[in-house]
Design a protein around this motif. Sequence first.
Motif, PDB file in Angstrom:
ATOM      1  N   ALA A  14     -10.007  26.090  -0.135  1.00 56.49           N
ATOM      2  CA  ALA A  14     -11.309  26.558  -0.628  1.00 56.49           C
ATOM      3  C   ALA A  14     -12.117  25.456  -1.305  1.00 56.49           C
ATOM      4  O   ALA A  14     -13.337  25.350  -1.115  1.00 56.49           O
ATOM      5  N   THR A  15     -11.468  24.618  -2.111  1.00 52.47           N
ATOM      6  CA  THR A  15     -12.170  23.557  -2.865  1.00 52.47           C
ATOM      7  C   THR A  15     -11.373  22.267  -2.763  1.00 52.47           C
ATOM      8  O   THR A  15     -10.834  21.780  -3.769  1.00 52.47           O
ATOM      9  N   PRO A  16     -11.300  21.672  -1.579  1.00 51.58           N
ATOM     10  CA  PRO A  16     -10.411  20.519  -1.369  1.00 51.58           C
ATOM     11  C   PRO A  16     -10.751  19.300  -2.208  1.00 51.58           C
ATOM     12  O   PRO A  16      -9.871  18.494  -2.513  1.00 51.58           O
ATOM     13  N   ASP A  17     -12.023  19.134  -2.581  1.00 53.05           N
ATOM     14  CA  ASP A  17     -12.427  17.933  -3.314  1.00 53.05           C
ATOM     15  C   ASP A  17     -12.365  18.095  -4.827  1.00 53.05           C
ATOM     16  O   ASP A  17     -12.650  17.145  -5.573  1.00 53.05           O
ATOM     17  N   SER A  18     -11.993  19.277  -5.301  1.00 47.00           N
ATOM     18  CA  SER A  18     -11.861  19.478  -6.741  1.00 47.00           C
ATOM     19  C   SER A  18     -10.664  18.689  -7.261  1.00 47.00           C
ATOM     20  O   SER A  18      -9.631  18.589  -6.596  1.00 47.00           O
ATOM     21  N   VAL A  19     -10.804  18.131  -8.473  1.00 42.85           N
ATOM     22  CA  VAL A  19      -9.722  17.345  -9.054  1.00 42.85           C
ATOM     23  C   VAL A  19      -8.613  18.267  -9.545  1.00 42.85           C
ATOM     24  O   VAL A  19      -8.860  19.208 -10.298  1.00 42.85           O
ATOM     25  N   ALA A  20      -7.395  17.984  -9.117  1.00 40.86           N
ATOM     26  CA  ALA A  20      -6.233  18.758  -9.550  1.00 40.86           C
ATOM     27  C   ALA A  20      -5.482  18.050 -10.670  1.00 40.86           C
ATOM     28  O   ALA A  20      -5.071  18.683 -11.648  1.00 40.86           O
ATOM     29  N   LEU A  21      -5.302  16.724 -10.556  1.00 38.44           N
ATOM     30  CA  LEU A  21      -4.477  15.967 -11.495  1.00 38.44           C
ATOM     31  C   LEU A  21      -5.173  14.685 -11.917  1.00 38.44           C
ATOM     32  O   LEU A  21      -5.821  14.020 -11.097  1.00 38.44           O
ATOM     33  N   ARG A  22      -5.004  14.349 -13.189  1.00 39.83           N
ATOM     34  CA  ARG A  22      -5.462  13.066 -13.697  1.00 39.83           C
ATOM     35  C   ARG A  22      -4.293  12.392 -14.411  1.00 39.83           C
ATOM     36  O   ARG A  22      -3.694  12.981 -15.304  1.00 39.83           O
ATOM     37  N   GLY A  23      -3.986  11.170 -13.995  1.00 34.69           N
ATOM     38  CA  GLY A  23      -2.931  10.405 -14.644  1.00 34.69           C
ATOM     39  C   GLY A  23      -3.523   9.297 -15.487  1.00 34.69           C
ATOM     40  O   GLY A  23      -4.688   9.343 -15.887  1.00 34.69           O
ATOM     41  N   ALA A  24      -2.723   8.261 -15.740  1.00 36.98           N
ATOM     42  CA  ALA A  24      -3.184   7.171 -16.601  1.00 36.98           C
ATOM     43  C   ALA A  24      -4.348   6.423 -15.976  1.00 36.98           C
ATOM     44  O   ALA A  24      -5.275   6.003 -16.666  1.00 36.98           O
ATOM     45  N   GLY A  25      -4.313   6.226 -14.649  1.00 35.56           N
ATOM     46  CA  GLY A  25      -5.390   5.475 -14.010  1.00 35.56           C
ATOM     47  C   GLY A  25      -5.759   5.998 -12.650  1.00 35.56           C
ATOM     48  O   GLY A  25      -6.428   5.304 -11.872  1.00 35.56           O
ATOM     49  N   ASP A  26      -5.330   7.203 -12.319  1.00 35.70           N
ATOM     50  CA  ASP A  26      -5.645   7.751 -11.004  1.00 35.70           C
ATOM     51  C   ASP A  26      -5.890   9.245 -11.111  1.00 35.70           C
ATOM     52  O   ASP A  26      -5.651   9.871 -12.147  1.00 35.70           O
ATOM     53  N   GLN A  27      -6.425   9.804 -10.048  1.00 38.73           N
ATOM     54  CA  GLN A  27      -6.598  11.247  -9.984  1.00 38.73           C
ATOM     55  C   GLN A  27      -6.344  11.724  -8.565  1.00 38.73           C
ATOM     56  O   GLN A  27      -6.461  10.964  -7.606  1.00 38.73           O
ATOM     57  N   TRP A  28      -5.966  12.972  -8.457  1.00 36.61           N
ATOM     58  CA  TRP A  28      -5.636  13.590  -7.177  1.00 36.61           C
ATOM     59  C   TRP A  28      -6.490  14.846  -7.012  1.00 36.61           C
ATOM     60  O   TRP A  28      -6.543  15.683  -7.906  1.00 36.61           O
ATOM     61  N   THR A  29      -7.116  14.971  -5.834  1.00 33.45           N
ATOM     62  CA  THR A  29      -7.829  16.212  -5.517  1.00 33.45           C
ATOM     63  C   THR A  29      -6.814  17.240  -5.017  1.00 33.45           C
ATOM     64  O   THR A  29      -5.658  16.910  -4.735  1.00 33.45           O
ATOM     65  N   TYR A  30      -7.280  18.462  -4.877  1.00 32.89           N
ATOM     66  CA  TYR A  30      -6.371  19.491  -4.363  1.00 32.89           C
ATOM     67  C   TYR A  30      -5.947  19.194  -2.931  1.00 32.89           C
ATOM     68  O   TYR A  30      -4.808  19.479  -2.535  1.00 32.89           O
ATOM     69  N   ARG A  31      -6.831  18.599  -2.127  1.00 35.25           N
ATOM     70  CA  ARG A  31      -6.441  18.237  -0.765  1.00 35.25           C
ATOM     71  C   ARG A  31      -5.379  17.140  -0.796  1.00 35.25           C
ATOM     72  O   ARG A  31      -4.391  17.199  -0.053  1.00 35.25           O
ATOM     73  N   GLN A  32      -5.551  16.148  -1.656  1.00 31.13           N
ATOM     74  CA  GLN A  32      -4.556  15.082  -1.759  1.00 31.13           C
ATOM     75  C   GLN A  32      -3.227  15.602  -2.284  1.00 31.13           C
ATOM     76  O   GLN A  32      -2.161  15.190  -1.812  1.00 31.13           O
ATOM     77  N   LEU A  33      -3.279  16.519  -3.242  1.00 31.58           N
ATOM     78  CA  LEU A  33      -2.052  17.114  -3.767  1.00 31.58           C
ATOM     79  C   LEU A  33      -1.345  17.917  -2.680  1.00 31.58           C
ATOM     80  O   LEU A  33      -0.116  17.832  -2.527  1.00 31.58           O
ATOM     81  N   TYR A  34      -2.115  18.672  -1.915  1.00 35.76           N
ATOM     82  CA  TYR A  34      -1.546  19.452  -0.807  1.00 35.76           C
ATOM     83  C   TYR A  34      -0.896  18.521   0.223  1.00 35.76           C
ATOM     84  O   TYR A  34       0.270  18.720   0.613  1.00 35.76           O
ATOM     85  N   ASP A  35      -1.638  17.496   0.652  1.00 42.54           N
ATOM     86  CA  ASP A  35      -1.114  16.599   1.682  1.00 42.54           C
ATOM     87  C   ASP A  35       0.136  15.868   1.198  1.00 42.54           C
ATOM     88  O   ASP A  35       1.127  15.741   1.927  1.00 42.54           O
ATOM     89  N   GLY A  36       0.118  15.372  -0.058  1.00 46.38           N
ATOM     90  CA  GLY A  36       1.261  14.654  -0.581  1.00 46.38           C
ATOM     91  C   GLY A  36       2.487  15.538  -0.694  1.00 46.38           C
ATOM     92  O   GLY A  36       3.601  15.117  -0.367  1.00 46.38           O
ATOM     93  N   SER A  37       2.291  16.767  -1.124  1.00 47.52           N
ATOM     94  CA  SER A  37       3.418  17.701  -1.270  1.00 47.52           C
ATOM     95  C   SER A  37       3.975  18.100   0.090  1.00 47.52           C
ATOM     96  O   SER A  37       5.204  18.229   0.256  1.00 47.52           O
ATOM     97  N   MET A  38       3.097  18.275   1.068  1.00 47.97           N
ATOM     98  CA  MET A  38       3.570  18.636   2.403  1.00 47.97           C
ATOM     99  C   MET A  38       4.360  17.483   3.035  1.00 47.97           C
ATOM    100  O   MET A  38       5.356  17.708   3.739  1.00 47.97           O
ATOM    101  N   ARG A  39       3.917  16.246   2.792  1.00 47.70           N
ATOM    102  CA  ARG A  39       4.691  15.110   3.296  1.00 47.70           C
ATOM    103  C   ARG A  39       6.064  15.065   2.632  1.00 47.70           C
ATOM    104  O   ARG A  39       7.070  14.754   3.287  1.00 47.70           O
TER     105      ARG A  39
END
Length: 508
Positions: A14-39
């Motif tokens: 629904a909102t693939p470009d929304s930010v899901a995670l922010r770390g010390a120097g990076d961030q992950w969108t929901y699409r990136q989180l989905y793709d990384g978890s599926m891999r």
Amino acid sequence: MTNVFDPVCRHAAATPDSVALRGAGDQWTYRQLYDGSMRYAGALAAAGLSPGDRVLLAAPSVPEFVVAYLGIQAAGCVVVPVNTMATRAEIAYVLGDAGCSLAVAWHALGPAVAEAAAPLGVPFWSLYPGASVCEAGPGDVIDRDRDETAAILYTSGTTGRPKGARLTVGNLLSAGEIGASCSRATSTDRTGTGLPLFHVFGQAAVMMATLTVGGSMSLLARFDPAAMLEMLRRDRLTIMAGVPTMWNAMLHAAGDASPADFAGLRVAVSGGASLPGEIARAFEARFGCTILEGYGLTETTAFGTFNDLDRGGKTGYTGRAVPGLRVQVRDADGNECPPGTVGEVHIKGPTVMRGYWNRPADTAAALSSDGWLRTGDLGETDADGDLRIVDRIKDLIIRGGYNVYPGEVEEVLYEHPDIVEAAVIGVPDEHYGEEVAALVTVRAGSALGAAEVSSWARERLSAYKIPRIVRFVDALPKGPSGKILKRSIDRTGLTRDAPPADAAAGRP
């Protein structure tokens, strides 16, 4: 389909470009989180893991923890998170007890996990920035029943070997829904924490609640009060979660922080241990921020009670039962106690664990046939139905036949302007059976003495509650979430320096 991964699937679509995670120097969108978890799920399947297999995960609160955690869930496996400070022996115990098929550890943690896994024949993977895995394609999201075990979280083991609490798919999904409801979270909320995600508070009450609504989660790999305040400003947090020692540390390391920094913070949540009233009052006076206290356990997937947003925080109380749960205070005969009467807290509802891993006797002792969990905590309700946690049953001090609740004594000690942290424990005493001992840390430059601490308590407590043993320490032992670990305190030398003068005077 039912899977702990479901919320991420929804928001990635629904909102693939929304930010899901922010770390010390990076961030992950929901699409990136989905793709990384599926891999990650695909790599697990390619390595021969099957649904139900247990995977040990040791990592700090970095985005890659979430990726690996959710990949394990998507593959239908069971995640077994462990403390990043665990020793080789402790990890070996968990690997063997849970029967893990794989061990995964953050690359910077050191060799303890790999060294524990090798003699047991358990394969080991390093978790690197980006959560890169082998070239296997994305896996499938496994359809699971809500009562299947999704995670095994080991208790602290203060009274024997640690026990693994079996949290189900339904427990974790319910925790996310309840957490979102309690904080009225939406996809626009920006949540931040320095809590470890391998602990149930960070994992269930923060991570699952954030992912449920599609909000963003800012993470500190290691809590630092100045870094937490900077994250508040930088990411414009609307929700923040921590344990009492974290709020206390921020209060004492505030620097130039002002109420303006907290103006956008809708909800400040404290849990993991009772929040001393003096810390709550001082925090509100300093920053204009009300900390709302909640109560829960690993065995209840972090939830039990919570203070209502509309009513605000009631100092010293953890609120009423959260939506969907029932909470009762019962006496020794199992009868519900009237308001104002101390008894054991019992909880029933969709976040209560399935039981302890391979511990049928322990499960039977903790869970009744109709689903009520005995928490081992002493509490009482007031006329409004709000719960106050008095203490752990096992922390109760019985001095000369009188019950002394350490939390009550600690509350008084925290009111002293020079005392930063305090822990009250019982130590063996030939005359009284147990004596009250207090270990305290003080402000830099303080000249506070033991006699002054006892005098402070004497003015505010009954005679039998006064600490007769006072020791000053540089720091108190803390667990991974920042909770003070009383049972890790070295009791060597914690005896009265002279026979109790009170006894000669006939006083308790």
